[in-house]
Enzyme design. Structure first.
Site, short mmCIF file in Angstrom:
data_model
loop_
_atom_site.label_atom_id
_atom_site.label_comp_id
_atom_site.label_asym_id
_atom_site.label_seq_id
_atom_site.Cartn_x
_atom_site.Cartn_y
_atom_site.Cartn_z
N LYS A 159 0.88 -1.18 0.00
CA LYS A 159 0.00 0.00 0.00
C LYS A 159 0.91 1.22 0.00
O LYS A 159 1.48 1.57 1.02
CB LYS A 159 -0.87 -0.03 1.26
CG LYS A 159 -2.22 0.64 1.16
CD LYS A 159 -2.23 2.13 1.11
CE LYS A 159 -1.83 2.89 2.34
NZ LYS A 159 -1.53 4.32 1.99
N SER A 185 4.73 7.48 10.49
CA SER A 185 4.74 8.23 11.75
C SER A 185 4.64 7.28 12.95
O SER A 185 4.09 6.18 12.84
CB SER A 185 3.56 9.19 11.77
OG SER A 185 2.34 8.47 11.74
N VAL A 197 0.86 6.41 13.75
CA VAL A 197 0.25 5.31 13.00
C VAL A 197 0.98 4.00 13.30
O VAL A 197 0.35 2.94 13.43
CB VAL A 197 0.23 5.61 11.48
CG1 VAL A 197 -0.29 4.43 10.70
CG2 VAL A 197 -0.63 6.84 11.20
N GLY A 198 2.29 4.07 13.45
CA GLY A 198 3.07 2.86 13.75
C GLY A 198 2.59 2.18 15.02
O GLY A 198 2.56 0.94 15.11
N GLU A 222 9.32 1.29 11.32
CA GLU A 222 10.42 2.27 11.23
C GLU A 222 9.75 3.64 11.25
O GLU A 222 8.95 3.96 10.37
CB GLU A 222 11.22 2.05 9.95
CG GLU A 222 12.64 2.59 10.05
CD GLU A 222 12.71 4.08 9.77
OE1 GLU A 222 13.05 4.84 10.69
OE2 GLU A 222 12.40 4.48 8.64
N CYS A 257 13.23 10.91 7.90
CA CYS A 257 13.23 10.48 9.30
C CYS A 257 14.63 10.65 9.90
O CYS A 257 14.78 10.72 11.11
CB CYS A 257 12.71 9.06 9.44
SG CYS A 257 13.47 7.92 8.31
N GLU A 312 9.49 15.51 16.63
CA GLU A 312 9.81 15.52 15.20
C GLU A 312 8.92 16.53 14.46
O GLU A 312 7.72 16.55 14.67
CB GLU A 312 9.58 14.12 14.63
CG GLU A 312 9.99 14.01 13.19
CD GLU A 312 9.88 12.58 12.66
OE1 GLU A 312 8.82 11.96 12.85
OE2 GLU A 312 10.85 12.11 12.04
P1 ADP Z 1 3.33 10.38 7.15
O1 ADP Z 1 3.32 11.36 8.25
O2 ADP Z 1 4.68 10.07 6.60
O3 ADP Z 1 2.28 10.59 6.11
P2 ADP Z 1 1.75 8.25 8.19
O4 ADP Z 1 2.13 7.39 9.33
O5 ADP Z 1 0.55 9.11 8.31
O6 ADP Z 1 3.05 9.06 7.89
O7 ADP Z 1 1.59 7.38 6.88
C1 ADP Z 1 2.47 6.35 6.52
C2 ADP Z 1 1.70 5.28 5.77
O8 ADP Z 1 0.77 4.67 6.68
C3 ADP Z 1 0.88 5.80 4.60
O9 ADP Z 1 0.94 4.86 3.53
C4 ADP Z 1 -0.52 5.87 5.18
O10 ADP Z 1 -1.54 5.76 4.21
C5 ADP Z 1 -0.52 4.66 6.08
N1 ADP Z 1 -1.53 4.69 7.16
C6 ADP Z 1 -2.10 5.77 7.75
N2 ADP Z 1 -2.99 5.39 8.68
C7 ADP Z 1 -3.02 4.03 8.69
C8 ADP Z 1 -3.72 3.03 9.45
N3 ADP Z 1 -4.60 3.36 10.37
N4 ADP Z 1 -3.44 1.74 9.20
C9 ADP Z 1 -2.54 1.39 8.27
N5 ADP Z 1 -1.85 2.28 7.52
C10 ADP Z 1 -2.07 3.58 7.72
#
Ligand code: ADP
Length: 498
Positions: free
Chosen positions: A180, A234, A237-238, A255, A289, A390
């Site tokens: 994805k 992020s 979300v991680g 990561e 990062c 960050e």
């Molecule tokens: P950034 O700040 O770099 O956009 P995110 O953590 O928001 O970082 O996004 C990183 C990836 O995680 C993207 O591909 C985003 O679509 C995906 N993402 C965001 N929310 C979720 C979720 N709840 N579950 C799985 N993947 C997600």
């Protein structure tokens, strides 16, 4: 003129077929340096699309795992050659979709090429162990097995390199994949996967599902047939991804963020350190990062260093990364601009001193994009939020210290642990820093960015959960060990008993 161009409609790749989302919904991919520039539309996928992609990957796993690893590697090698031929074209499209300057997007494609060749070599390694058995006439060894269907969720800042770090080791090890891509940069992953298909990858071995995180990412993490998850993004979300994966007992590589410190000692080559600071803090518009976001200056050189750095920063040329001479591109989207602006306010409220920048660029040259001025704060204290959190933008904090020990303490006094750096000509100090900095990466006389693909990439503390991308660490994540005992004694032998 642009509006009349035929809109490019990109699709998901599922089981070797390019398909629209079940819902038929799409989203736009626009240039952050020029919002009038539409690169195309992509499917806004959901659970049903993820389910189809996982089913295709599961089918393909039955045969892909049996293809000898050196043959799998040949496809990666061919993909590396094709990427080298297409480098400039893909780099230009990447600059259009995420904004970083052409030189850097060429570097991003190059990283995928390097990963292809490195992981192709792994096809003839994938080493296990042989070891003596405690019993006579018995042979003992361990072999690496593929994990199965791997789910991958990627960020937008390295839109081809990071997907390649995830896909290539997984593929050479015999796994099949559903990826994805980030919704801000779907085209670069599309280009990467198109290249793999052109190199001869069988249908279903890699599947791409475009869309937004909660709609298309979350179902991938939850799907019971997905055996491992690799996430870069992020910490916020991680944390969710890690919790969901843990509930399903899935291996999960995370990561995430950093607040990376560069230490400049009083014996450092200051010109070199200033050069490194500019590149580390404002390369990729600070959206790495590993970006240098704190510079810890020895009191004796703080004033000279700061004057030089501010002067050089004022001269940076900011604009569309496709134009010659531009050194820093836009931020990727409006949200990132708002984050940078929010942290400027926070820093000012905390008492930090704004030396340069601090606001979006709104002149005619920047009107159509998400441009933020390169920003430097001095008089930053280690406990301030601007020194702890960050930003992921071109916002740099300068701190001061009196002794080497204080510098290490400040560098380590954060919740992250990704990258660090020290500028010094004292070899003893350099090695002490390598030992004492709590981070997954330490540079000596170089800024906090610049990882090479054959070394482990990742961090400690809240940056990650112990896994590594790049190098052999990636192979460790995408394989599982099987221990094999072959008894050729022709009798029952009992370990620990006979
Ligand atoms: P950034 O700040 O770099 O956009 P995110 O953590 O928001 O970082 O996004 C990183 C990836 O995680 C993207 O591909 C985003 O679509 C995906 N993402 C965001 N929310 C979720 C979720 N709840 N579950 C799985 N993947 C997600």
């Amino acid at each position: 003129m642009r509006a009349k161009q035929a809109e490019k409609r990109y699709k998901n790749l599922i089981g070797g077929k390019w398909l629209a989302a079940h819902s038929r919904k799409t989203f736009e991919n626009r240039n952050p340096a020029d919002r009038d520039d539409l690169l195309g539309t992509f499917p806004s996928s959901g659970k049903a699309d993820v389910a189809a992609a996982v089913a295709a990957a599961k089918d393909a796993f039955a045969t892909w795992r049996l293809v000898p690893a050196p043959r799998r590697a040949e496809i990666l090698y061919r993909a590396g050659e094709l990427l080298a031929q297409r480098k400039e074209v893909y780099a230009r499209e990447m600059t259009r979709e995420m904004g970083k300057v052409l030189e850097e997007t060429c570097g991003d494609v190059q990283e995928a090429i390097d990963t292809a060749f490195y992981m192709a070599g792994e096809g003839r390694r994938l080493f296990g162990q042989t070891t003596p058995s405690e019993l006579p006439n018995k042979f003992a060894m361990s072999v690496r097995m593929p994990v199965g269907v791997c789910g991958m969720i990627a960020p937008w800042n390295f839109p081809m390199a990071i997907p390649s770090w995830k896909l290539f080791p997984a593929l050479v090890a015999g796994n099949t994949c559903v990826i994805k891509p980030a919704e801000d940069t779907p085209l670069s992953t599309h280009n990467l996967v198109q290249t793999l298909m052109d190199a001869g990858l069988p249908p279903g071995v890699v599947n791409v599902v475009h869309g937004f995180g909660p709609d298309a990412g979350a179902p991938l993490v939850e799907h019971p047939d997905v055996r491992a998850i690799s996430f870069t993004g992020s910490s916020e979300v991680g944390r969710i991804v890690g919790q969901v994966a843990a509930a399903h007992f899935k291996p999960c590589s995370l990561e995430m963020g950093g607040k990376n410190a560069m230490i400049v000692m009083d014996d450092a080559n200051l010109d070199l350190a200033v050069e490194g600071a500019l590149w580390g803090a404002f390369g990729t518009t600070g959206q790495r990062c590993t970006a240098t976001s704190r510079i810890l200056l020895h009191k004796k050189i703080a004033r000279v260093f700061t004057e030089q750095l501010v002067a050089r920063t004022k001269n940076l040329r900011i604009g569309n990364g496709l134009e010659k001479g531009i050194q820093m591109g836009p931020q990727v989207n409006q949200q990132q601009i708002e984050t940078s602006a929010r942290y400027v306010k926070i820093a000012l409220a905390e008492g930090a001193k704004l030396l340069v920048g601090g606001k979006p660029l709104r002149g005619a040259a920047h009107a159509k994009g998400f441009f933020f001025a390169p920003t430097i704060f001095s008089e930053v204290e280690p406990t301030m939020r601007i020194a702890q959190e960050e930003v992921f933008g071109p916002v740099l904090s300068l701190l001061q210290f009196g002794t080497f020990e204080q510098a290490i303490e400040i560098a380590n006094g954060i919740e992250y642990g990704l990258s660090t750096s020290i500028y010094t000509r004292d070899v003893n100090r350099a090695y002490a820093a390598v030992r004492d900095l709590e981070a997954g990466i330490t540079y000596v006389n170089a800024p906090t960015i610049g990882a090479e693909v054959h070394l482990p990439f990742g961090g400690v503390k809240q940056t990650g959960n112990g896994h590594r991308e790049g190098g052999t660490g990636a192979i460790d994540f995408y394989t599982t060990w099987k221990s094999v005992y072959v008894d050729y004694s022709d009798r029952l032998q009992r370990a620990q008993i006979d």
